[in-house]
Write a protein that holds these residues in place. Sequence first.
Motif, PDB file in Angstrom:
ATOM      1  N   LEU A 162       0.802  -1.226   0.000  1.00  0.00           N
ATOM      2  CA  LEU A 162       0.000   0.000   0.000  1.00  0.00           C
ATOM      3  C   LEU A 162       0.838   1.281   0.000  1.00  0.00           C
ATOM      4  O   LEU A 162       0.305   2.354  -0.281  1.00  0.00           O
ATOM      5  CB  LEU A 162      -0.934   0.012   1.217  1.00  0.00           C
ATOM      6  CG  LEU A 162      -1.974  -1.121   1.258  1.00  0.00           C
ATOM      7  CD1 LEU A 162      -2.745  -1.086   2.578  1.00  0.00           C
ATOM      8  CD2 LEU A 162      -2.930  -1.037   0.073  1.00  0.00           C
ATOM      9  N   THR A 217      -2.620   6.859   1.838  1.00  0.00           N
ATOM     10  CA  THR A 217      -2.423   5.854   2.877  1.00  0.00           C
ATOM     11  C   THR A 217      -1.707   6.491   4.054  1.00  0.00           C
ATOM     12  O   THR A 217      -0.685   7.158   3.881  1.00  0.00           O
ATOM     13  CB  THR A 217      -1.595   4.654   2.371  1.00  0.00           C
ATOM     14  OG1 THR A 217      -2.232   4.092   1.220  1.00  0.00           O
ATOM     15  CG2 THR A 217      -1.483   3.591   3.447  1.00  0.00           C
ATOM     16  N   ARG A 273      -6.589   3.675   4.695  1.00  0.00           N
ATOM     17  CA  ARG A 273      -6.616   3.815   3.243  1.00  0.00           C
ATOM     18  C   ARG A 273      -7.789   4.716   2.879  1.00  0.00           C
ATOM     19  O   ARG A 273      -8.932   4.461   3.247  1.00  0.00           O
ATOM     20  CB  ARG A 273      -6.780   2.446   2.589  1.00  0.00           C
ATOM     21  CG  ARG A 273      -6.725   2.447   1.062  1.00  0.00           C
ATOM     22  CD  ARG A 273      -5.324   2.665   0.568  1.00  0.00           C
ATOM     23  NE  ARG A 273      -5.220   2.411  -0.874  1.00  0.00           N
ATOM     24  CZ  ARG A 273      -4.123   2.599  -1.584  1.00  0.00           C
ATOM     25  NH1 ARG A 273      -3.008   3.035  -0.988  1.00  0.00           N
ATOM     26  NH2 ARG A 273      -4.091   2.338  -2.886  1.00  0.00           N
TER      27      ARG A 273
END
Length: 502
Positions: free
Chosen positions: A379, A419, A496
Amino acid sequence: MKKSELIIDKNFITGQIDRRIYGSFIEHLGRAVYEGIYQPDCPFADEQGLRKDTLALVRELQVPIVRYPGGNFVSGYHWEDGVGPKDQRPAKVDLAWSVIESNQFGLNEFADWAKKANTEVMMAVNLGTRGTDDARNVLEYCNLKGGSYYSDLRRKHGYEEPHNIRLWCLGNEMDGPWQMGHKTAEEYGRAAEEAGRIMRMMDPSIQLVACGSSNLDMPTFASWEATVLDHCYEQVDYLSLHQYYGNAADNTPDFLANSVGMDQFISSVVSICDYVKAKKRGKKQINLSFDEWNVWYHSNEADKKLEKWVQAPHQLEDIYNFEDALLVGSLLITLLRHADRVKVACLAQLVNVIAPIMTSDTGAWRQTIFYPFMHASTLGQGTVLNTLVKSPVYDSGNFGDAPYLDAVLVMDEENEALTVFAVNKDLEEDMEITCDLRQFADYRVTEHLYMTHPDMKAVNTEQNPDEVKPCSGGISKVEGGRLTAVLGKHSWNVLRLEKNRN
């Protein structure tokens, strides 16, 4: 509940993330190679003897590059011993770890493994007991297409196409008196300059890493870096950093403050690199390769009792607990906060030896530290924003004031996502964090992963592999362009946010 604030501006950028910051390391040490990634007699092995269960977990981590074959091992290694017909490969004494190396797994097998693991090779050359000639020979074997002795030898061994390895380490920890062929800064600086010069004559497209200090506590730290770069500045692209962190005193708050130490270490080495650049009136920026970092201390006592001169002993097999995972998360955040200069980093190591993945004859499983690394690797892509963290602090024994909150925000413009990676180090209280996101007013929280456990010493085992694992459904939201989230006490968190496309 403690309160903290993140302050960001999408125009204030730390740097673009180089995916190689999520690299790792496989050394011929303990069961990293044998029984870790290679075990022909294992029911999980493929036709080449490579463990498919390990490969699946490595692919899950999405490791972009893996350093090989060492480490201390490389300073006594003859790479030629590990290529060609296996029945002709000699077993050798490895003085680095007091074991016998069978050489049944070598350079070509590792290149095959890397392809199956969806990763690249970061190759180290022996500048300890060997030198410039060996460096050019192994480069010729790996990267030249054919028509020369070593490239044709590779073809004879069944590898028609070159391996095209782009990133090379010029030795390993050459300042350390434990290292075979260790050198003074002057000696190593000259050796690195000459090896780098010759290697670039053969393949100008490669990138080179010079050895920095073996750790921050070396008595020659700083003067080593300055002297080495004074010699090889023109030839190298990166300077290495190595550091391991432990909690032998069993003081969790002080242990978790080690991210402050990593931050200071990186800043110091950046300053030295820039000093040499200024001294030389240079134009090239030397970036950093933090190619050994992790928690390492659990196995120290057990390793003192190991029998010498055996093959693949259970060596450096730290069993990681929950507090180790929290620190690994904080160290990942620290690396990202220096993404402008840290372009390569290697969690040391990958399998069985101080590793996120463990194996036995009956399976493979994820250690606690697997999860923050996986979250960051999968991520944490895009651009690191300069993330100012306004957090309460506590007094740590080694580093003075340490923030309760470690956090960084990554902007992924390609996927229109943000993120936030965050660790709440407070052992007693939850923490509320806020962040003004009016520049991203149309973004919403799509996932809040978190990992916590009531027992800081909780571990994952083959019998109970999910004792410590992440959960979804953390408390967070965006209202009026302002992010608010609650981070549980002693927790790793991944928020997120994605652009609302409705």
